[in-house]
Motif scaffolding. Structure first.
Motif, PDB file in Angstrom:
ATOM      1  N   GLU A 157      90.120 -28.092  20.281  1.00  0.00           N
ATOM      2  CA  GLU A 157      91.296 -27.857  19.442  1.00  0.00           C
ATOM      3  C   GLU A 157      91.355 -26.412  18.956  1.00  0.00           C
ATOM      4  O   GLU A 157      92.444 -25.871  18.739  1.00  0.00           O
ATOM      5  CB  GLU A 157      91.317 -28.829  18.263  1.00  0.00           C
ATOM      6  CG  GLU A 157      91.364 -30.297  18.653  1.00  0.00           C
ATOM      7  CD  GLU A 157      92.469 -30.624  19.653  1.00  0.00           C
ATOM      8  OE1 GLU A 157      93.537 -29.965  19.595  1.00  0.00           O
ATOM      9  OE2 GLU A 157      92.267 -31.515  20.495  1.00  0.00           O
ATOM     10  N   HIS A 160      93.389 -24.496  21.437  1.00  0.00           N
ATOM     11  CA  HIS A 160      94.828 -24.592  21.183  1.00  0.00           C
ATOM     12  C   HIS A 160      95.229 -23.726  19.991  1.00  0.00           C
ATOM     13  O   HIS A 160      96.231 -23.010  20.038  1.00  0.00           O
ATOM     14  CB  HIS A 160      95.219 -26.041  20.901  1.00  0.00           C
ATOM     15  CG  HIS A 160      95.064 -26.972  22.062  1.00  0.00           C
ATOM     16  ND1 HIS A 160      95.588 -26.703  23.306  1.00  0.00           N
ATOM     17  CD2 HIS A 160      94.461 -28.196  22.157  1.00  0.00           C
ATOM     18  CE1 HIS A 160      95.315 -27.717  24.127  1.00  0.00           C
ATOM     19  NE2 HIS A 160      94.628 -28.636  23.450  1.00  0.00           N
ATOM     20  N   LEU A 169     101.032 -20.047  23.111  1.00  0.00           N
ATOM     21  CA  LEU A 169     100.891 -21.423  23.576  1.00  0.00           C
ATOM     22  C   LEU A 169     101.497 -21.575  24.968  1.00  0.00           C
ATOM     23  O   LEU A 169     102.615 -21.104  25.236  1.00  0.00           O
ATOM     24  CB  LEU A 169     101.588 -22.369  22.600  1.00  0.00           C
ATOM     25  CG  LEU A 169     101.185 -23.854  22.652  1.00  0.00           C
ATOM     26  CD1 LEU A 169      99.737 -24.027  22.210  1.00  0.00           C
ATOM     27  CD2 LEU A 169     102.101 -24.683  21.755  1.00  0.00           C
ATOM     28  N   LEU A 172     103.318 -27.396  27.738  1.00  0.00           N
ATOM     29  CA  LEU A 172     102.736 -28.709  27.467  1.00  0.00           C
ATOM     30  C   LEU A 172     103.626 -29.787  28.077  1.00  0.00           C
ATOM     31  O   LEU A 172     104.856 -29.671  28.061  1.00  0.00           O
ATOM     32  CB  LEU A 172     102.620 -28.947  25.965  1.00  0.00           C
ATOM     33  CG  LEU A 172     101.390 -28.384  25.249  1.00  0.00           C
ATOM     34  CD1 LEU A 172     101.609 -28.373  23.736  1.00  0.00           C
ATOM     35  CD2 LEU A 172     100.160 -29.189  25.604  1.00  0.00           C
ATOM     36  N   GLU A 182      98.573 -25.847  29.223  1.00  0.00           N
ATOM     37  CA  GLU A 182      97.905 -25.667  27.926  1.00  0.00           C
ATOM     38  C   GLU A 182      96.623 -26.486  27.849  1.00  0.00           C
ATOM     39  O   GLU A 182      95.579 -25.993  27.404  1.00  0.00           O
ATOM     40  CB  GLU A 182      98.854 -26.062  26.784  1.00  0.00           C
ATOM     41  CG  GLU A 182      98.226 -26.028  25.398  1.00  0.00           C
ATOM     42  CD  GLU A 182      97.738 -24.649  24.991  1.00  0.00           C
ATOM     43  OE1 GLU A 182      96.768 -24.578  24.198  1.00  0.00           O
ATOM     44  OE2 GLU A 182      98.311 -23.637  25.439  1.00  0.00           O
ATOM     45  N   GLU A 183      96.659 -27.746  28.297  1.00  0.00           N
ATOM     46  CA  GLU A 183      95.461 -28.580  28.245  1.00  0.00           C
ATOM     47  C   GLU A 183      94.426 -28.106  29.267  1.00  0.00           C
ATOM     48  O   GLU A 183      93.221 -28.172  29.017  1.00  0.00           O
ATOM     49  CB  GLU A 183      95.811 -30.047  28.486  1.00  0.00           C
ATOM     50  CG  GLU A 183      96.595 -30.693  27.356  1.00  0.00           C
ATOM     51  CD  GLU A 183      95.852 -30.716  26.028  1.00  0.00           C
ATOM     52  OE1 GLU A 183      94.635 -30.432  25.997  1.00  0.00           O
ATOM     53  OE2 GLU A 183      96.504 -31.001  25.005  1.00  0.00           O
ATOM     54  N   ALA A 186      92.593 -25.351  27.579  1.00  0.00           N
ATOM     55  CA  ALA A 186      91.703 -25.824  26.512  1.00  0.00           C
ATOM     56  C   ALA A 186      90.461 -26.495  27.085  1.00  0.00           C
ATOM     57  O   ALA A 186      89.349 -26.334  26.557  1.00  0.00           O
ATOM     58  CB  ALA A 186      92.453 -26.785  25.593  1.00  0.00           C
TER      59      ALA A 186
END
Length: 478
Positions: A157, A160, A169, A172, A182-183, A186
């Protein structure tokens, strides 16, 4: 100002949060001795970090802690601090949003970024379930069987959050396979921490597949933080045993659960600071492991074997001996124990090799707690005495007799919580049966504990009726 941990959730969510757990997770992320926590102010505690290590997790944490971020989301630059919300299982936002088995980073309300509508503040909120129990996709196979620990969840997190406070960012989507850009980013960052933790433990890193963001409930999280740091693993045999004791032994009854909650609160009032000291003093973990943690666990292993069995002295002595088949190893254990008992637990200072800051912390924050004294201090002293008799050549009957005598003095002094007052007579009977099977096996220990309950709850009908009924009808209190 940059990174904070929420201490008071008023205006954001309910108070089911654990500030100390988030600090612990930051310490593990850093694996550095420069992490600190300022006093509460405005319902938050500021994280401080004087970095000395140069790995990706340390650099990322340093940036979040020590940079003033002023992103422009379209209405001009604004300062955005990151606030960590370490939720317990019952944590929800004020609108009822539940984060059980989940984590998220929410952009400031006015930013217009994904998730901003859930955020009633102008902070970047990092929310994660500290009691999560989830598996994620394993790199190389894609199987959803890779555990994700609290520090890893938090660091994911943070990835992010770092892009949110930099207004960077990525895209998503609602799909988990394939993961969104984005994920994917991360998870790639998350693998930096997984690699760092594995390297410090001398293990091969088990990495997460960045292309799959799917997860499933079913993996176990962390446990005792000091044991985790000392054993250098989230899944060591020590941690596995502590989880078993916690979930199947301590928290299996109303009274046991209430005991654990109070124990947990007292324990986490000092254990994060112990972990910080351990990181800065690399000789401490090994000493703690052999001179304190392993003896404590061996004590409770014998106690669990004893529970439900009406052991004679010789049978209890035989159980203790079975747990110590190697006399040379037992002798080494005793030597480590003698240092622990003589210095760290009796507060002697002359010739003490333990850091003064650790002794002060234990003396002022840990040992005044009756829960710490009963569950963590006295058992190690008892174990030390019994091990001494064993190595001195006592037979099994003599070992068991000494062990039982010490247990009869120690066990009935277990801290008594107010939950007894809320139980019905039937529930009091069930709780007493559990306590007596596990701890109070002699008439003397039962009598002492019953009397303590009567003294504490003299005006509670259910307790009075049950205990006086036992005295009159069964002769349990002698």
């Amino acid at each position: 100002m940059a990174l904070f941990i929420l201490e008071d959730a008023a205006g954001i969510g309910n108070d089911q949060i654990d500030t100390f757990q988030a600090f612990i997770d930051c310490v593990i992320i850093a694996n550095d001795d420069g992490v600190g926590l300022n006093d509460p102010a405005g319902g938050r505690q500021q994280v401080t970090y004087a970095r000395t290590e140069n790995g990706p997790p340390q650099l990322r944490l340093d940036a979040l802690v020590n940079t003033t971020f002023t992103p422009d989301y379209g209405s001009g630059p604004q300062q955005v601090d990151t606030v960590v919300i370490p939720g317990l299982a019952g944590f929800t936002l004020d609108d009822g949003t539940d984060f059980r088995h989940n984590g998220t980073a929410l952009a400031p309300n006015s930013s217009g970024l994904a998730g901003a509508s859930l955020n009633t503040t102008e902070f970047c909120l990092v929310i994660y379930d500290t009691q999560q129990n989830i598996c994620v996709a394993r790199q190389g196979s894609g199987d959803i069987d890779l555990p994700i620990s609290n520090p890893v969840v938090l660091y994911h997190e943070f990835s992010h959050a770092f892009r949110i406070v930099n207004n960077g960012l990525l895209a998503l989507t609602g799909e988990c396979d394939p993961s969104s850009p984005e994920e994917n980013a991360a998870i790639t960052d998350e693998n930096d921490l997984r690699t760092q933790i594995a390297n410090r433990q001398g293990e091969t890193p088990a990495l997460r597949d960045p292309g799959i963001h799917c997860g499933a409930v079913g993996c176990d999280g962390g446990c005792c933080i000091i044991a985790t740091v000392a054993s250098k693993s989230l899944n060591s045999k020590q941690i596995q045993f502590l989880r078993s004791v916690r979930d199947h032994f301590v928290r299996s009854t109303e009274v046991g659960y209430a005991f654990f909650q109070k124990f947990f609160y007292d324990y986490y009032s000092f254990s994060p600071q112990v972990c910080t000291i351990m990181v800065g003093n690399p000789e401490i973990p090994g000493h703690l492991l052999e001179g304190y943690i392993n003896p404590l666990l061996d004590f409770w292993k014998v106690m669990i074997e004893r529970s439900g069995n009406n052991f004679s002295d010789a049978e209890l002595g035989a159980a203790f001996v079975r747990h110590h088949p190697d006399r040379a190893a037992a002798q080494s254990r005793l030597e480590a124990l003698q240092s622990t008992v003589a210095y760290w637990m009796q507060e002697e200072t002359e010739g003490n090799s333990a850091p003064a800051e650790l002794l002060t912390l234990l003396r002022e924050r840990a040992w005044p707690s009756e829960y710490m004294q009963w569950a963590l201090v006295a058992p190690v002293r008892i174990y030390h005495d019994v091990l001494t008799r064993y190595l001195a050549g006592a037979d099994e009957a003599a070992i068991g007799r000494a062990f039982n005598n010490e247990l009869d003095t120690w066990a009935p002094e277990i801290p008594i919580s107010d939950v007894w007052a809320a139980l019905s007579a039937e529930e009091v009977v069930k709780e007493l049966e559990f306590c007596e099977n596990v701890l109070l096996q002699s008439p003397a220990s039962k009598k002492r504990f019953h009397q303590r309950l009567l003294d504490r709850f003299a005006d509670i009908t259910s307790v009075d009726v049950v205990l006086n009924g036992l005295t009159a009808n069964a002769g349990v209190v002698q």
